[in-house]
Scaffold this motif. Structure first.
Motif, PDB file in Angstrom:
ATOM      1  N   ALA A 135       0.816  -1.215   0.000  1.00 16.80           N
ATOM      2  CA  ALA A 135       0.000   0.000   0.000  1.00 16.80           C
ATOM      3  C   ALA A 135       0.851   1.267   0.000  1.00 16.80           C
ATOM      4  O   ALA A 135       0.347   2.348  -0.325  1.00 16.80           O
ATOM      5  CB  ALA A 135      -0.921   0.003   1.226  1.00 16.80           C
ATOM      6  N   GLN A 155       1.977   2.876   2.530  1.00 19.30           N
ATOM      7  CA  GLN A 155       1.432   3.762   3.560  1.00 19.30           C
ATOM      8  C   GLN A 155       1.279   2.958   4.835  1.00 19.30           C
ATOM      9  O   GLN A 155       1.253   1.718   4.803  1.00 19.30           O
ATOM     10  CB  GLN A 155       0.066   4.321   3.133  1.00 19.30           C
ATOM     11  N   SER A 203      -3.770   1.701   9.376  1.00 17.06           N
ATOM     12  CA  SER A 203      -4.512   2.296  10.483  1.00 17.06           C
ATOM     13  C   SER A 203      -5.246   1.174  11.210  1.00 17.06           C
ATOM     14  O   SER A 203      -5.908   0.353  10.568  1.00 17.06           O
ATOM     15  CB  SER A 203      -5.526   3.331   9.978  1.00 17.06           C
ATOM     16  N   THR A 233      -6.669  -1.143   8.240  1.00 16.04           N
ATOM     17  CA  THR A 233      -7.200  -0.425   7.082  1.00 16.04           C
ATOM     18  C   THR A 233      -6.103   0.336   6.358  1.00 16.04           C
ATOM     19  O   THR A 233      -5.230   0.948   6.988  1.00 16.04           O
ATOM     20  CB  THR A 233      -8.294   0.572   7.533  1.00 16.04           C
ATOM     21  N   VAL A 234      -6.143   0.286   5.018  1.00 15.61           N
ATOM     22  CA  VAL A 234      -5.290   1.116   4.176  1.00 15.61           C
ATOM     23  C   VAL A 234      -6.152   1.728   3.077  1.00 15.61           C
ATOM     24  O   VAL A 234      -7.260   1.251   2.798  1.00 15.61           O
ATOM     25  CB  VAL A 234      -4.126   0.312   3.550  1.00 15.61           C
ATOM     26  N   LYS A 235      -5.643   2.771   2.467  1.00 18.06           N
ATOM     27  CA  LYS A 235      -6.363   3.402   1.354  1.00 18.06           C
ATOM     28  C   LYS A 235      -5.825   2.858   0.045  1.00 18.06           C
ATOM     29  O   LYS A 235      -4.617   2.960  -0.239  1.00 18.06           O
ATOM     30  CB  LYS A 235      -6.197   4.919   1.411  1.00 18.06           C
ATOM     31  N   VAL A 236      -6.700   2.234  -0.739  1.00 20.13           N
ATOM     32  CA  VAL A 236      -6.313   1.609  -2.002  1.00 20.13           C
ATOM     33  C   VAL A 236      -7.249   2.103  -3.102  1.00 20.13           C
ATOM     34  O   VAL A 236      -8.477   2.006  -2.975  1.00 20.13           O
ATOM     35  CB  VAL A 236      -6.379   0.067  -1.905  1.00 20.13           C
ATOM     36  N   ASP A 237      -6.669   2.644  -4.187  1.00 22.07           N
ATOM     37  CA  ASP A 237      -7.454   3.137  -5.327  1.00 22.07           C
ATOM     38  C   ASP A 237      -8.559   4.079  -4.871  1.00 22.07           C
ATOM     39  O   ASP A 237      -9.717   4.013  -5.330  1.00 22.07           O
ATOM     40  CB  ASP A 237      -8.059   1.964  -6.105  1.00 22.07           C
ATOM     41  N   GLY A 238      -8.221   4.952  -3.946  1.00 28.18           N
ATOM     42  CA  GLY A 238      -9.161   5.967  -3.506  1.00 28.18           C
ATOM     43  C   GLY A 238     -10.205   5.513  -2.509  1.00 28.18           C
ATOM     44  O   GLY A 238     -11.073   6.294  -2.125  1.00 28.18           O
ATOM     45  N   ARG A 239     -10.147   4.261  -2.048  1.00 31.37           N
ATOM     46  CA  ARG A 239     -11.130   3.771  -1.073  1.00 31.37           C
ATOM     47  C   ARG A 239     -10.415   3.215   0.149  1.00 31.37           C
ATOM     48  O   ARG A 239      -9.292   2.740   0.073  1.00 31.37           O
ATOM     49  CB  ARG A 239     -12.019   2.695  -1.686  1.00 31.37           C
ATOM     50  N   GLN A 240     -11.107   3.315   1.278  1.00 26.11           N
ATOM     51  CA  GLN A 240     -10.600   2.733   2.505  1.00 26.11           C
ATOM     52  C   GLN A 240     -10.925   1.241   2.505  1.00 26.11           C
ATOM     53  O   GLN A 240     -12.090   0.859   2.451  1.00 26.11           O
ATOM     54  CB  GLN A 240     -11.239   3.414   3.718  1.00 26.11           C
ATOM     55  N   LEU A 241      -9.889   0.412   2.546  1.00 27.57           N
ATOM     56  CA  LEU A 241     -10.075  -1.032   2.475  1.00 27.57           C
ATOM     57  C   LEU A 241      -9.644  -1.678   3.791  1.00 27.57           C
ATOM     58  O   LEU A 241      -8.489  -1.516   4.222  1.00 27.57           O
ATOM     59  CB  LEU A 241      -9.259  -1.623   1.327  1.00 27.57           C
TER      60      LEU A 241
END
Length: 267
Positions: free
Chosen positions: A180, A182, A185, A219-227
């Motif tokens: 990711a 990043q 969280s 949680t990480v942000k992937v392709d503009g969404r929180q996954l």
């Protein structure tokens, strides 16, 4: 009038809670309960079984009888924070030295995700997901152990297949952060549940003791969404452990505060 098993158990329970019967004290025998309450042996046995199932007493067999169960004098406080050493992340300084319980190993496989975990993971109940399960514990204190079941989002496994097997140094969290680019969280939710017989045996718990359950989402942000890439279902004995964390001041509670303008008890 003969008393019911529930009434007899209630009387003994009150004597235990009041301190009249102390840990290690022997309870009245079934014969004594039969004579005192005018009941049959089955009713007396049921009363004692109720207390055993509540974790208040233990039967030591034969003529020894049933005794008030001795509980740990103190609980190990579990501070909730993510920390790190040369092995990777760990959740709290007092579990840094924990390892897999001797004779066990991490079990990895695909299985239908439980309905309650599915909600956190954002998939439909029953969706096949990779689960990583293990029993961790203190190598020096047999009672200090926990069950840890990690459920991985299919999108994370597709992007980082290694987390479904031997994930290498640092484990799955390092691999996810490398993918990711990043930091993860984390958020935790704490509740309590009744353990299954399998959980009771694995955690060396007597009957009647609840489990503390910590659901941790990663949680990480992937392709503009929180996954939510992973949900960690952590269970340990509520009798052996407690959880402590600092309370933070937010909003109007930040110091200095405004004088109160209403009476809480009459509003």
């Amino acid at each position: 009038m003969p008393r019911t098993a529930e009434e007899i158990a209630a009387g003994l329970r009150e004597r235990i809670h009041s301190g009249e019967l102390q840990p290690g004290d022997r309870l009245p025998t079934m014969e004594a309960l039969v004579e005192e309450h005018g009941v049959n042996r089955q009713t007396a046995r049921t009363a004692l079984t109720i207390l055993k199932n509540e974790g208040l007493v233990e039967y030591k067999g034969g003529r020894a009888g049933t005794f008030v169960r001795e509980k740990p004098a103190t609980r190990m406080v579990r501070a909730r924070a993510m920390e790190r050493d040369n092995l990777g992340y760990y959740s709290g300084a007092n579990v840094q030295h924990w390892r897999l319980v001797e004779g066990t190993r991490t079990e990895v496989g695909e299985e239908p995700v439980p309905a309650d975990i599915a909600g956190y993971l954002g998939v439909e109940p029953g969706t096949p997901v990779v689960a990583r399960k293990r029993i961790n514990g203190d190598p020096d204190v047999p009672a200090y152990r926990q069950l840890t079941d990690s459920y991985l989002h299919p999108d994370a496994v597709a992007a980082v297949p290694v987390i479904a097997g031997n994930s290498g140094l640092g484990g799955i969290y390092d691999r996810i952060e490398e993918w990711a680019r990043q930091p993860i969280s984390w958020e935790e939710e704490i509740t309590a549940i009744t353990p299954s017989p399998v959980e009771t045996a694995a955690l060396l718990m007597p009957p009647g003791v609840p489990l503390l359950r910590v659901i941790r989402t990663s949680t990480v942000k992937v392709d503009g969404r929180q996954l939510v890439v992973e949900v960690n279902d952590i269970r340990f004995s509520a009798e052996v452990f407690s959880i402590r964390y600092p309370m933070t001041r937010r909003g109007e509670a930040k110091w200095p505060v405004q004088p109160a303008s209403a009476d809480f008890y009459t509003s």
